[in-house]
Design a protein around this motif. Structure first.
Motif, PDB file in Angstrom:
ATOM      1  N   TYR A  39      12.678  13.708 -12.530  1.00  0.00           N
ATOM      2  CA  TYR A  39      12.560  15.075 -13.043  1.00  0.00           C
ATOM      3  C   TYR A  39      12.986  16.084 -11.988  1.00  0.00           C
ATOM      4  O   TYR A  39      13.641  17.088 -12.308  1.00  0.00           O
ATOM      5  CB  TYR A  39      11.125  15.331 -13.487  1.00  0.00           C
ATOM      6  N   ALA A  40      12.638  15.824 -10.742  1.00  0.00           N
ATOM      7  CA  ALA A  40      13.098  16.704  -9.663  1.00  0.00           C
ATOM      8  C   ALA A  40      14.614  16.784  -9.658  1.00  0.00           C
ATOM      9  O   ALA A  40      15.200  17.876  -9.537  1.00  0.00           O
ATOM     10  CB  ALA A  40      12.574  16.207  -8.324  1.00  0.00           C
ATOM     11  N   GLY A  41      15.284  15.641  -9.804  1.00  0.00           N
ATOM     12  CA  GLY A  41      16.741  15.641  -9.848  1.00  0.00           C
ATOM     13  C   GLY A  41      17.298  16.393 -11.035  1.00  0.00           C
ATOM     14  O   GLY A  41      18.301  17.102 -10.919  1.00  0.00           O
ATOM     15  N   GLU A  42      16.634  16.269 -12.192  1.00  0.00           N
ATOM     16  CA  GLU A  42      17.093  16.987 -13.381  1.00  0.00           C
ATOM     17  C   GLU A  42      16.931  18.501 -13.209  1.00  0.00           C
ATOM     18  O   GLU A  42      17.785  19.281 -13.637  1.00  0.00           O
ATOM     19  CB  GLU A  42      16.314  16.510 -14.606  1.00  0.00           C
ATOM     20  N   LEU A  43      15.826  18.916 -12.590  1.00  0.00           N
ATOM     21  CA  LEU A  43      15.638  20.341 -12.340  1.00  0.00           C
ATOM     22  C   LEU A  43      16.706  20.877 -11.389  1.00  0.00           C
ATOM     23  O   LEU A  43      17.272  21.957 -11.610  1.00  0.00           O
ATOM     24  CB  LEU A  43      14.240  20.595 -11.762  1.00  0.00           C
ATOM     25  N   ILE A  44      16.982  20.139 -10.344  1.00  0.00           N
ATOM     26  CA  ILE A  44      18.013  20.564  -9.391  1.00  0.00           C
ATOM     27  C   ILE A  44      19.362  20.683 -10.095  1.00  0.00           C
ATOM     28  O   ILE A  44      20.097  21.663  -9.908  1.00  0.00           O
ATOM     29  CB  ILE A  44      18.089  19.572  -8.214  1.00  0.00           C
TER      30      ILE A  44
END
Length: 273
Positions: free
Chosen positions: A222-227
């Motif tokens: 999810y962190a990667g998707e937000l970035i």
């Protein structure tokens, strides 16, 4: 209202009208020193079906004391008696209540953060999305501790490689079935943030994962998707920590405090008479 006091915090419970039933909020406010505080909403864990305000006490008190901030811990309705969308709608009503009462609490309704652990991490980011979409509350930061983000459960870590996990995958599946009884809900962006294609415009994020947690992969994904969606995001993995322990993990909470101090700004001296 049930008022308690500590050397540095005033703590009181308040009942408000929720989405489907009255809910309880627990307010944590540092003793007034003339500053205007940011607001932080906090959501406890419990897999959507359990937990309560007492489970959030360490995190909520730490954030309130050390940021400092006015923290409103949300006693949202639990599944299966109150399935989706009751909990996130409860959370949004709590946000509206906090904004309406900000001035009386010497708090700033334009500096709002949101945080949560486990199911509360799901609710925190989903309430932030609701606020973005409805447009009447502006949130500036979200902190997610070992969040539940993926009802499809297709991104779990290998149970054979996670040392002493707090729960088994079958338990997590039971939580999601109770919270999302209609299978179509498991793709709704307010229930399954990791499936959402509408992450742009969410507040800056801190995502904390735990090494000994079946869910650490989806948190980091999810962190990667937000970035990728253009959301300023920090991600940390805490070694030798379990899923449940992260709610009161000193290093994780210190990171949350640092994050909110940076994103919500230091409290300013009040000028109004």
């Amino acid at each position: 209202m049930d008022l308690e006091s500590s050397p540095r915090l005033c703590i009181e419970d308040v009942r408000i009208t929720g989405h489907a039933q009255p809910i309880t909020l627990r307010s944590y406010r540092p003793a007034s020193d003339g500053t205007i505080l940011p607001i932080v909403l906090y959501f406890h864990g419990g897999g959507f079906v359990g937990g309560g305000l007492d489970d959030a006490d360490i995190a909520a008190a730490t954030i309130a004391r050390d940021t400092p901030a006015w923290v409103v811990s949300v006693g949202y309705s639990l599944a299966p008696a109150f399935p989706f969308p009751t909990a996130p709608e409860d959370g949004y009503r709590a946000a509206q209540w906090a904004v309406a009462h900000a001035r009386a609490q010497r708090a700033d309704p334009l500096r709002i953060g949101i945080a949560g652990h486990d199911a509360g991490g799901n609710l925190a980011t989903c309430v932030a999305a609701i606020a973005r979409d409805r447009g009447d509350i502006r949130m500036s930061a979200q902190a997610l501790l070992a969040p539940l983000l993926d009802p499809s459960m297709t991104r779990l870590a290998d149970e054979r490689k996670v040392l002493c996990p707090d729960f088994e995958a079958c338990e997590c599946a039971q939580w999601y079935r109770a919270y999302l009884p209609n299978p179509s809900q498991r793709l709704h962006p307010y229930a399954a943030p990791l499936e959402s294609r509408r992450l742009h415009g969410l507040p800056s994020a801190l995502i904390a994962s735990a090494e000994h947690d079946l869910l650490h992969i989806e948190a980091e994904k999810y962190a990667g998707e937000l970035i990728a969606a253009g959301v300023s995001t920090e991600v940390t993995r805490h070694g030798n920590a379990s899923h449940q322990a992260l709610a009161a993990h000193p290093d994780a909470l210190a990171d949350v405090v640092t994050f909110f101090r940076k994103r919500l700004g230091r409290a300013k001296q009040a000028q109004e008479k």
